[in-house]
Write a protein that holds these residues in place. Structure first.
Motif, PDB file in Angstrom:
ATOM      1  N   GLY A 123     -30.217 -14.085  55.940  1.00 16.61           N
ATOM      2  CA  GLY A 123     -30.086 -12.933  56.836  1.00 16.61           C
ATOM      3  C   GLY A 123     -28.747 -12.886  57.532  1.00 16.61           C
ATOM      4  O   GLY A 123     -27.932 -11.973  57.314  1.00 16.61           O
ATOM      5  N   ILE A 124     -28.471 -13.862  58.389  1.00 14.32           N
ATOM      6  CA  ILE A 124     -27.232 -13.892  59.155  1.00 14.32           C
ATOM      7  C   ILE A 124     -26.021 -13.959  58.227  1.00 14.32           C
ATOM      8  O   ILE A 124     -25.001 -13.305  58.469  1.00 14.32           O
ATOM      9  CB  ILE A 124     -27.218 -15.096  60.113  1.00 14.32           C
ATOM     10  CG1 ILE A 124     -28.350 -14.988  61.148  1.00 14.32           C
ATOM     11  CG2 ILE A 124     -25.878 -15.203  60.812  1.00 14.32           C
ATOM     12  CD1 ILE A 124     -28.226 -13.843  62.105  1.00 14.32           C
ATOM     13  N   GLY A 125     -26.117 -14.731  57.149  1.00 15.68           N
ATOM     14  CA  GLY A 125     -25.011 -14.856  56.212  1.00 15.68           C
ATOM     15  C   GLY A 125     -24.665 -13.532  55.550  1.00 15.68           C
ATOM     16  O   GLY A 125     -23.492 -13.203  55.367  1.00 15.68           O
ATOM     17  N   ILE A 126     -25.685 -12.774  55.198  1.00 12.19           N
ATOM     18  CA  ILE A 126     -25.463 -11.458  54.572  1.00 12.19           C
ATOM     19  C   ILE A 126     -24.754 -10.526  55.544  1.00 12.19           C
ATOM     20  O   ILE A 126     -23.797  -9.826  55.190  1.00 12.19           O
ATOM     21  CB  ILE A 126     -26.801 -10.845  54.117  1.00 12.19           C
ATOM     22  CG1 ILE A 126     -27.428 -11.716  53.024  1.00 12.19           C
ATOM     23  CG2 ILE A 126     -26.599  -9.415  53.621  1.00 12.19           C
ATOM     24  CD1 ILE A 126     -28.822 -11.260  52.615  1.00 12.19           C
ATOM     25  N   LEU A 127     -25.228 -10.511  56.786  1.00 11.44           N
ATOM     26  CA  LEU A 127     -24.614  -9.662  57.805  1.00 11.44           C
ATOM     27  C   LEU A 127     -23.165 -10.080  58.058  1.00 11.44           C
ATOM     28  O   LEU A 127     -22.285  -9.231  58.208  1.00 11.44           O
ATOM     29  CB  LEU A 127     -25.411  -9.751  59.115  1.00 11.44           C
ATOM     30  CG  LEU A 127     -26.801  -9.110  59.119  1.00 11.44           C
ATOM     31  CD1 LEU A 127     -27.508  -9.406  60.434  1.00 11.44           C
ATOM     32  CD2 LEU A 127     -26.700  -7.609  58.909  1.00 11.44           C
ATOM     33  N   ALA A 128     -22.938 -11.375  58.085  1.00  7.74           N
ATOM     34  CA  ALA A 128     -21.587 -11.881  58.336  1.00  7.74           C
ATOM     35  C   ALA A 128     -20.624 -11.443  57.237  1.00  7.74           C
ATOM     36  O   ALA A 128     -19.501 -11.000  57.510  1.00  7.74           O
ATOM     37  CB  ALA A 128     -21.614 -13.403  58.452  1.00  7.74           C
ATOM     38  N   ARG A 129     -21.054 -11.564  55.997  1.00 10.79           N
ATOM     39  CA  ARG A 129     -20.186 -11.159  54.884  1.00 10.79           C
ATOM     40  C   ARG A 129     -19.916  -9.655  54.915  1.00 10.79           C
ATOM     41  O   ARG A 129     -18.795  -9.216  54.671  1.00 10.79           O
ATOM     42  CB  ARG A 129     -20.828 -11.557  53.552  1.00 10.79           C
ATOM     43  CG  ARG A 129     -20.928 -13.063  53.335  1.00 10.79           C
ATOM     44  CD  ARG A 129     -21.210 -13.399  51.883  1.00 10.79           C
ATOM     45  NE  ARG A 129     -22.473 -12.852  51.413  1.00 10.79           N
ATOM     46  CZ  ARG A 129     -23.645 -13.455  51.531  1.00 10.79           C
ATOM     47  NH1 ARG A 129     -23.723 -14.638  52.130  1.00 10.79           N
ATOM     48  NH2 ARG A 129     -24.751 -12.912  51.062  1.00 10.79           N
ATOM     49  N   ALA A 130     -20.949  -8.876  55.229  1.00 15.85           N
ATOM     50  CA  ALA A 130     -20.815  -7.414  55.223  1.00 15.85           C
ATOM     51  C   ALA A 130     -19.889  -6.908  56.320  1.00 15.85           C
ATOM     52  O   ALA A 130     -19.283  -5.837  56.187  1.00 15.85           O
ATOM     53  CB  ALA A 130     -22.190  -6.764  55.366  1.00 15.85           C
ATOM     54  N   THR A 131     -19.761  -7.675  57.394  1.00 10.71           N
ATOM     55  CA  THR A 131     -18.956  -7.223  58.532  1.00 10.71           C
ATOM     56  C   THR A 131     -17.546  -7.807  58.554  1.00 10.71           C
ATOM     57  O   THR A 131     -16.840  -7.676  59.550  1.00 10.71           O
ATOM     58  CB  THR A 131     -19.669  -7.551  59.860  1.00 10.71           C
ATOM     59  OG1 THR A 131     -19.974  -8.953  59.904  1.00 10.71           O
ATOM     60  CG2 THR A 131     -20.959  -6.761  59.989  1.00 10.71           C
ATOM     61  N   GLY A 132     -17.138  -8.443  57.464  1.00 10.92           N
ATOM     62  CA  GLY A 132     -15.752  -8.893  57.354  1.00 10.92           C
ATOM     63  C   GLY A 132     -15.449 -10.228  57.992  1.00 10.92           C
ATOM     64  O   GLY A 132     -14.289 -10.515  58.319  1.00 10.92           O
ATOM     65  N   THR A 133     -16.449 -11.079  58.160  1.00 15.50           N
ATOM     66  CA  THR A 133     -16.236 -12.398  58.747  1.00 15.50           C
ATOM     67  C   THR A 133     -15.294 -13.241  57.881  1.00 15.50           C
ATOM     68  O   THR A 133     -15.347 -13.194  56.656  1.00 15.50           O
ATOM     69  CB  THR A 133     -17.586 -13.129  58.901  1.00 15.50           C
ATOM     70  OG1 THR A 133     -18.407 -12.409  59.819  1.00 15.50           O
ATOM     71  CG2 THR A 133     -17.401 -14.553  59.408  1.00 15.50           C
ATOM     72  N   ILE A 134     -14.438 -14.018  58.529  1.00 22.04           N
ATOM     73  CA  ILE A 134     -13.569 -14.966  57.839  1.00 22.04           C
ATOM     74  C   ILE A 134     -14.259 -16.318  57.865  1.00 22.04           C
ATOM     75  O   ILE A 134     -14.549 -16.857  58.937  1.00 22.04           O
ATOM     76  CB  ILE A 134     -12.198 -15.086  58.533  1.00 22.04           C
ATOM     77  CG1 ILE A 134     -11.489 -13.731  58.532  1.00 22.04           C
ATOM     78  CG2 ILE A 134     -11.333 -16.138  57.850  1.00 22.04           C
ATOM     79  CD1 ILE A 134     -10.202 -13.723  59.343  1.00 22.04           C
ATOM     80  N   PHE A 135     -14.538 -16.886  56.713  1.00 16.24           N
ATOM     81  CA  PHE A 135     -15.212 -18.179  56.628  1.00 16.24           C
ATOM     82  C   PHE A 135     -14.173 -19.277  56.393  1.00 16.24           C
ATOM     83  O   PHE A 135     -13.315 -19.144  55.513  1.00 16.24           O
ATOM     84  CB  PHE A 135     -16.236 -18.178  55.496  1.00 16.24           C
ATOM     85  CG  PHE A 135     -17.350 -17.186  55.694  1.00 16.24           C
ATOM     86  CD1 PHE A 135     -18.389 -17.452  56.566  1.00 16.24           C
ATOM     87  CD2 PHE A 135     -17.350 -15.972  55.020  1.00 16.24           C
ATOM     88  CE1 PHE A 135     -19.419 -16.542  56.760  1.00 16.24           C
ATOM     89  CE2 PHE A 135     -18.369 -15.046  55.206  1.00 16.24           C
ATOM     90  CZ  PHE A 135     -19.405 -15.340  56.086  1.00 16.24           C
ATOM     91  N   ILE A 136     -14.259 -20.335  57.180  1.00 20.06           N
ATOM     92  CA  ILE A 136     -13.276 -21.406  57.057  1.00 20.06           C
ATOM     93  C   ILE A 136     -13.957 -22.766  57.030  1.00 20.06           C
ATOM     94  O   ILE A 136     -15.074 -22.938  57.499  1.00 20.06           O
ATOM     95  CB  ILE A 136     -12.272 -21.386  58.228  1.00 20.06           C
ATOM     96  CG1 ILE A 136     -13.007 -21.640  59.561  1.00 20.06           C
ATOM     97  CG2 ILE A 136     -11.495 -20.087  58.272  1.00 20.06           C
ATOM     98  CD1 ILE A 136     -12.071 -21.899  60.716  1.00 20.06           C
ATOM     99  N   ASN A 137     -13.252 -23.725  56.465  1.00 23.80           N
ATOM    100  CA  ASN A 137     -13.627 -25.129  56.555  1.00 23.80           C
ATOM    101  C   ASN A 137     -12.691 -25.762  57.583  1.00 23.80           C
ATOM    102  O   ASN A 137     -11.470 -25.593  57.500  1.00 23.80           O
ATOM    103  CB  ASN A 137     -13.453 -25.831  55.207  1.00 23.80           C
ATOM    104  CG  ASN A 137     -14.428 -25.321  54.172  1.00 23.80           C
ATOM    105  OD1 ASN A 137     -15.640 -25.354  54.376  1.00 23.80           O
ATOM    106  ND2 ASN A 137     -13.894 -24.827  53.052  1.00 23.80           N
TER     107      ASN A 137
END
Length: 277
Positions: A123-137
């Motif tokens: 759920g949260i991951g899908i929303l994050a991707r759809a809203t342009g979140t930058i994912f980092i390590n």
């Protein structure tokens, strides 16, 4: 010693039937609303991308509608103190729980900088991707690549938001800010024009509940916390406090800037929560 969320007990008492019933009564309509908006967002983004590329002049409106709807469906109070900056820059805030995603998006258009594992969260991951979140390590070997990504997104006018504590808490404190991500703001192409706005989120528990009610830390499961929050008989509130923006050029280095941001965020908490860890 610094408070460590992984070494502090995170109680998860059994949830009663009334809580679970209220959860479903709220989650089903809210989930349906999210699904409809997400579909519209995906379709709208295709057109938006063709016309504006990486810029997003339309879809953030829809994201903000969804996030404000969270407070409508949950019954949780929401208010804003201070003024979100209009200048070019980024936002840093304390981190309490997954609820922060709705809280900060509801107040202003932002683009999250999030740890990579959030991408896979239900759920949260899908929303994050759809809203342009930058994912980092959070590893030093990727620091230069992250700086390049930040520079590109900031140049587009995106206001990036990240949580320098690096983890969520029990809502009762602000942890020391990690300084690594602040380095990107000292890029020669950004430093002279960039501003950073510290933001404090103050979560107040429902009357009579544990003051840590909205906190999410340690081994506390996402599912249990989600049901607990959405299924609450009484709700509390969250206050979003926008502090005066800080000019990056006024600071000698990332550590000095991080300290100033941390002090501002901690200063916005109630006195009993201004514990320096």
């Amino acid at each position: 010693m610094t408070w460590d969320p992984d070494k502090v007990e995170a109680p998860q008492p059994p949830l009663d039937r009334a809580t679970k019933l209220r959860f479903w009564l709220r989650a089903v309509p809210f989930g349906t609303f999210i699904a409809i908006c997400l579909l519209i967002q995906v379709l709208l983004r295709q057109v938006e991308r063709l016309i504006h590329g990486m810029r997003r002049p339309w879809t953030p409106y829809l994201t903000q509608v969804v996030c404000r709807a969270f407070f409508f469906f949950s019954g949780m109070g929401f208010r804003v103190t201070g003024t979100p900056m209009k200048e070019h820059g980024a936002i840093v805030a304390n981190h309490v729980a997954w609820i922060d995603i709705f809280t900060l998006h509801a107040a202003k258009w932002v683009y999250y900088v999030s740890k990579a594992e959030v991408r896979g969260w239900p759920g949260i991951g899908i929303l994050a991707r759809a809203t342009g979140t930058i994912f980092i390590n959070r590893v030093r070997s990727e620091a230069k690549q992250q700086e390049q990504t930040f520079r590109e997104r900031l140049s587009l006018g995106h206001k990036l938001l990240f949580f320098p504590e690096g983890t969520s808490t029990d809502a009762m404190r602000v942890l020391p800010f990690k300084t690594t991500l602040f380095a990107a703001f000292f890029d020669p192409a950004l430093r002279d024009t960039l501003k950073i706005q510290p933001v404090t989120m103050v979560y107040r528990a429902p009357e009579g509940a544990d003051p840590r009610f909205y906190g999410w830390w340690g081994e506390m499961s996402f599912g249990w916390h989600l049901v607990r929050v959405l299924g609450a008989g009484k709700q509390g509130e969250v206050e979003v406090i926008y502090h005066p923006p800080l000019r990056v050029a006024d600071f000698a280095d990332r550590k000095a800037l991080a300290r100033a941001c941390e002090a501002a965020v901690r200063g916005g908490m109630p006195p009993e929560r201004q514990i320096i860890e």
